[in-house]
Design an enzyme around this catalytic site. Structure first.
Site, mmCIF file in Angstrom:
data_model
loop_
_atom_site.group_PDB
_atom_site.id
_atom_site.type_symbol
_atom_site.label_atom_id
_atom_site.label_comp_id
_atom_site.label_asym_id
_atom_site.label_seq_id
_atom_site.Cartn_x
_atom_site.Cartn_y
_atom_site.Cartn_z
ATOM 1 N N ASP A 78 11.840 -4.683 28.174
ATOM 2 C CA ASP A 78 11.293 -5.769 27.359
ATOM 3 C C ASP A 78 11.819 -5.705 25.930
ATOM 4 O O ASP A 78 11.384 -4.888 25.130
ATOM 5 C CB ASP A 78 9.763 -5.690 27.357
ATOM 6 C CG ASP A 78 9.117 -6.880 26.660
ATOM 7 O OD1 ASP A 78 9.835 -7.878 26.411
ATOM 8 O OD2 ASP A 78 7.920 -6.816 26.364
ATOM 9 N N ASP A 278 14.399 -12.471 24.946
ATOM 10 C CA ASP A 278 13.268 -11.691 25.463
ATOM 11 C C ASP A 278 13.503 -11.328 26.926
ATOM 12 O O ASP A 278 13.259 -12.140 27.827
ATOM 13 C CB ASP A 278 11.986 -12.510 25.305
ATOM 14 C CG ASP A 278 10.740 -11.763 25.765
ATOM 15 O OD1 ASP A 278 10.858 -10.581 26.151
ATOM 16 O OD2 ASP A 278 9.655 -12.363 25.741
#
Length: 418
Positions: A78, A278
């Site tokens: 992430d 992201d």
């Protein structure tokens, strides 16, 4: 002539010569060791094989060893958050892993007076009453998922690309309360590998210890899998398109922009897009204006083509079905056009091209779905998210040393050779 004296002198001379060469060799070895140490400092990378896919899993993950003796954990990669955390045997609420696969703390919590604690979003608005109290954290995500726990510090055995093994003591979260109120189930991983720009991010911590440069690279394959690296050894010598991080970027996010959205190489009057890279998001989210513009153009192109919209498939917001079930995106890619996010203008324009194979999904029902969602509907006000589907088939580089993000088409199906 005294043969014994001459023999003795000869032996002494040979001994002194031997000592001289030994000292020289030791000095050279010391210098060599020094050079190797200097090469080691910011001179290597750690590379992880990546598993997972955009569909049907909806996430990519790596395996990390934590602790001594080491225990293996699968973590969702992430770049949209900086805190690494694992499900914690504390006991654990909302966990997907059994206790045998949870992290067990060993009186290694971080005190709330620690510098890494001060940069967290704490569940309480007041500072800790006792500096020796444990540092609690609370982190929330764009899909309304959250994790609450305590910061701990432990050993992370890592094999570097130069063959050496290091055992840095890294700070991470021991999550004992996870919430997932959204419509989709949480990834069944043990936790999250935080690769954001904050001080507690793994790359930042390794950089502060002199292990690697603060550069992150991921390459996600259309077929599933790929690789992830921390360090700068994978940086291509040419071909990378770079854009600077936005001056208004939050401290922990990789925000770039503004960018203009093009469809089939032509402007559609959607400009000024701020975008967050992201890897923790499976799909891409655009604001309502950009999303609707893309959807309208696609539907216009599909008019008269053998694809019609279907409401029966709930895999994503918008899906189309063919005359017969579709087996591959390549079977229908000719009906769709390439999208481009263009950063800058004129000769300074930096294009990020997204072919149909990267924004379309073939579901288990044989339908074609749009992997672009309306970010305004889910509360993403003021910015847009580029997710894993747009990253497929690209080497994406987060260069925190020079405050920029880059990308280049790449073969992500195999690990690079060193």
């Amino acid at each position: 002539m005294n043969r014994k004296l001459n023999t003795r002198n000869l032996l002494v001379g040979l001994y002194l010569l031997f000592v001289f060469f030994v000292l020289c060799a030791c000095f050279e070895a010391a210098e060599s060791t020094k050079e190797k140490f200097e090469d080691y400092r910011f001179g290597s990378s750690v590379v992880f094989p990546v598993s997972g896919n955009v569909y049907p899993l909806g996430y990519y993950f790596v395996l990390l060893h934590i602790g001594n003796p080491p225990k293996l954990f699968d973590l969702d990669i992430d770049t949209g958050s900086d805190l690494t955390w694992v499900q914690c045997d504390a006991p654990c609420t909302g966990c997907t892993k059994p206790r045998t696969h949870q992290y067990k703390p060993k009186r290694n919590t971080l005190p709330c007076s620690h510098m890494l604690c001060s940069g967290l979003d704490l569940p309480q608005s007041r500072p800790c009453a006792n500096p020796e109290d444990q540092c609690d954290y609370e982190i929330g995500y764009a899909d309304n998922a959250s994790s609450i726990g305590a910061l701990v510090i432990d050993e992370f055995p890592l094999r570097l690309a130069n063959g050496s093994i290091v055992h840095p003591q890294l700070t991470f979260g021991c999550g004992y309360d996870q919430q997932h109120p959204g419509p989709h189930p949480p990834p069944p991983t043990a936790g999250v590998l935080g690769l954001g720009r904050g001080k507690i991010g793994m790359a930042m911590q390794l950089n502060s210890m002199g292990v690697t440069k603060n550069v992150i690279t991921h390459c996600l394959s259309h077929k599933g899998g790929g690789f992830l690296s921390i360090g700068d050894e994978l940086l291509p010598s040419s071909g990378v398109v770079w854009t600077s991080l936005s001056r208004n970027a939050p401290d922990k996010n990789y925000m770039v922009g503004p960018a203009e959205l093009l469809y089939n190489g032509k402007s559609i009057s959607v400009k000024g897009l701020n975008l967050v890279f992201d890897s923790g998001s499976s799909y891409t989210y655009f604001n309502k204006k950009a999303y609707q513009a893309i959807l309208d153009l696609i539907n216009k192109d599909l008019d008269g083509k053998p694809l019609t919209e279907t409401k029966e498939d709930k895999s994503l917001s918008v899906c189309w079905k063919g005359v017969k079930p579709v087996k591959s995106v390549l079977d229908v890619a000719k009906y769709f056009k390439t999208l481009t996010l263009q950063f800058g203008t004129g000769k300074n324009a930096q294009p990020f091209q997204i072919p149909p194979v990267s924004y379309l999904i073939i579901t288990k029902y044989g339908n074609v779905c749009l992997g672009i969602l309306n970010g305004t509907e889910v509360g993403l006000h003021g910015y847009n998210i580029i997710g894993d589907n747009f990253f497929q088939g690209m080497m994406v580089i987060y260069d925190n040393e020079k405050h920029r993000v880059g990308w280049v088409p790449a073969n992500c199906d195999r690990l690079p050779k060193f």
